[in-house]
Motif scaffolding. Structure first.
Motif, PDB file in Angstrom:
ATOM      1  N   THR A  13      14.111  -5.169   2.618  1.00  0.00           N
ATOM      2  CA  THR A  13      13.273  -3.663   2.959  1.00  0.00           C
ATOM      3  C   THR A  13      12.539  -3.974   4.220  1.00  0.00           C
ATOM      4  O   THR A  13      11.752  -2.783   3.960  1.00  0.00           O
ATOM      5  CB  THR A  13      12.756  -3.942   1.242  1.00  0.00           C
ATOM      6  OG1 THR A  13      13.846  -3.955   0.537  1.00  0.00           O
ATOM      7  CG2 THR A  13      12.206  -2.156   0.596  1.00  0.00           C
ATOM      8  N   MET A  14      11.229  -5.864   4.347  1.00  0.00           N
ATOM      9  CA  MET A  14      10.643  -5.400   5.373  1.00  0.00           C
ATOM     10  C   MET A  14      10.972  -5.135   6.557  1.00  0.00           C
ATOM     11  O   MET A  14      10.076  -4.197   7.235  1.00  0.00           O
ATOM     12  CB  MET A  14      10.263  -6.871   4.929  1.00  0.00           C
ATOM     13  CG  MET A  14       9.560  -7.835   4.100  1.00  0.00           C
ATOM     14  SD  MET A  14       7.998  -6.820   3.769  1.00  0.00           S
ATOM     15  CE  MET A  14       6.955  -6.945   5.514  1.00  0.00           C
ATOM     16  N   ARG A  15      12.535  -4.454   7.153  1.00  0.00           N
ATOM     17  CA  ARG A  15      12.775  -4.161   8.264  1.00  0.00           C
ATOM     18  C   ARG A  15      11.716  -2.343   8.195  1.00  0.00           C
ATOM     19  O   ARG A  15      11.906  -2.165   9.240  1.00  0.00           O
ATOM     20  CB  ARG A  15      14.744  -3.346   7.931  1.00  0.00           C
ATOM     21  CG  ARG A  15      15.166  -5.456   8.190  1.00  0.00           C
ATOM     22  CD  ARG A  15      16.340  -4.381   7.860  1.00  0.00           C
ATOM     23  NE  ARG A  15      17.306  -5.135   7.152  1.00  0.00           N
ATOM     24  CZ  ARG A  15      18.197  -5.242   6.479  1.00  0.00           C
ATOM     25  NH1 ARG A  15      19.353  -4.411   7.033  1.00  0.00           N
ATOM     26  NH2 ARG A  15      18.998  -5.209   5.455  1.00  0.00           N
ATOM     27  N   TYR A  16      12.301  -1.921   7.334  1.00  0.00           N
ATOM     28  CA  TYR A  16      10.992  -0.704   7.141  1.00  0.00           C
ATOM     29  C   TYR A  16       9.736  -0.153   7.677  1.00  0.00           C
ATOM     30  O   TYR A  16       9.176   0.359   7.884  1.00  0.00           O
ATOM     31  CB  TYR A  16      11.522   0.252   6.437  1.00  0.00           C
ATOM     32  CG  TYR A  16      12.639   0.286   5.834  1.00  0.00           C
ATOM     33  CD1 TYR A  16      14.498   0.462   7.148  1.00  0.00           C
ATOM     34  CD2 TYR A  16      14.080  -0.850   4.768  1.00  0.00           C
ATOM     35  CE1 TYR A  16      15.524   0.817   7.039  1.00  0.00           C
ATOM     36  CE2 TYR A  16      14.984  -0.619   4.519  1.00  0.00           C
ATOM     37  CZ  TYR A  16      15.952   0.167   5.507  1.00  0.00           C
ATOM     38  OH  TYR A  16      16.568   0.023   4.995  1.00  0.00           O
ATOM     39  N   ALA A  17       9.298  -1.910   7.008  1.00  0.00           N
ATOM     40  CA  ALA A  17       7.730  -1.959   7.856  1.00  0.00           C
ATOM     41  C   ALA A  17       6.939  -1.468   8.764  1.00  0.00           C
ATOM     42  O   ALA A  17       5.986  -0.750   8.728  1.00  0.00           O
ATOM     43  CB  ALA A  17       7.327  -3.588   6.988  1.00  0.00           C
ATOM     44  N   HIS A  18       7.235  -1.681   9.908  1.00  0.00           N
ATOM     45  CA  HIS A  18       7.035  -0.852  10.804  1.00  0.00           C
ATOM     46  C   HIS A  18       7.157   1.068  11.106  1.00  0.00           C
ATOM     47  O   HIS A  18       6.183   0.764  11.786  1.00  0.00           O
ATOM     48  CB  HIS A  18       8.104  -0.831  12.375  1.00  0.00           C
ATOM     49  CG  HIS A  18       9.644  -1.382  12.335  1.00  0.00           C
ATOM     50  ND1 HIS A  18      10.404  -1.245  11.385  1.00  0.00           N
ATOM     51  CD2 HIS A  18       9.708   0.456  12.946  1.00  0.00           C
ATOM     52  CE1 HIS A  18      11.339  -0.458  11.007  1.00  0.00           C
ATOM     53  NE2 HIS A  18      11.212   0.140  12.563  1.00  0.00           N
ATOM     54  N   MET A  19       8.029   1.315  10.386  1.00  0.00           N
ATOM     55  CA  MET A  19       8.022   2.947  10.038  1.00  0.00           C
ATOM     56  C   MET A  19       6.427   3.336  10.402  1.00  0.00           C
ATOM     57  O   MET A  19       5.614   4.733  10.559  1.00  0.00           O
ATOM     58  CB  MET A  19       8.477   3.386   9.091  1.00  0.00           C
ATOM     59  CG  MET A  19      10.207   2.816   9.699  1.00  0.00           C
ATOM     60  SD  MET A  19      10.543   3.705  11.683  1.00  0.00           S
ATOM     61  CE  MET A  19      10.419   4.948  11.464  1.00  0.00           C
TER      62      MET A  19
ATOM     63  N   VAL B  20       8.889   5.214   3.515  1.00  0.00           N
ATOM     64  CA  VAL B  20       7.838   4.182   4.009  1.00  0.00           C
ATOM     65  C   VAL B  20       6.462   5.346   5.016  1.00  0.00           C
ATOM     66  O   VAL B  20       5.827   5.220   4.704  1.00  0.00           O
ATOM     67  CB  VAL B  20       8.249   3.199   4.949  1.00  0.00           C
ATOM     68  CG1 VAL B  20       6.803   2.527   6.061  1.00  0.00           C
ATOM     69  CG2 VAL B  20       9.001   2.672   4.348  1.00  0.00           C
ATOM     70  N   MET B  21       6.961   6.346   5.336  1.00  0.00           N
ATOM     71  CA  MET B  21       6.746   7.475   5.962  1.00  0.00           C
ATOM     72  C   MET B  21       5.460   8.041   5.484  1.00  0.00           C
ATOM     73  O   MET B  21       4.659   8.604   5.341  1.00  0.00           O
ATOM     74  CB  MET B  21       6.976   8.446   7.276  1.00  0.00           C
ATOM     75  CG  MET B  21       7.559   7.229   7.859  1.00  0.00           C
ATOM     76  SD  MET B  21       8.008   8.426   9.808  1.00  0.00           S
ATOM     77  CE  MET B  21       9.621   8.356   8.355  1.00  0.00           C
TER      78      MET B  21
END
Length: 75
Positions: free
Chosen positions: A56-62, A35-36
């Motif tokens: 997968t949306m768990r990683y969107a905050h990254m 993501v980053m």
């Protein structure tokens, strides 16, 4: 710190959870790095084998800076 890590590893290994926790932690780290680096969430979903994009949306905050970059493109 090393002693605590060793104790945790031994406990997890004893209970049979070490492999499970290892996979989860490194999977999360891998996805976060993707993501980053700018990978889109659907591609990450496919790479990780998630059946539902909600997982997968768990990683969107990254990558909160990505929102700002996209908004700035409108200027």
């Amino acid at each position: 710190m090393e002693k605590e890590q060793r104790q945790i590893t031994q406990t997890l290994d004893f209970t049979g959870l070490f492999r499970f926790v290892f996979i989860i932690l490194y999977g999360h780290d891998f996805a976060s790095r993707l993501v980053m680096k700018g990978f889109d969430l659907n591609t990450i979903r496919e790479i990780l084998g998630h059946s539902d994009i909600k997982i997968t949306m768990r990683y969107a905050h990254m990558a909160p800076q990505k929102k700002r970059t996209k908004i700035n493109m409108l200027d």
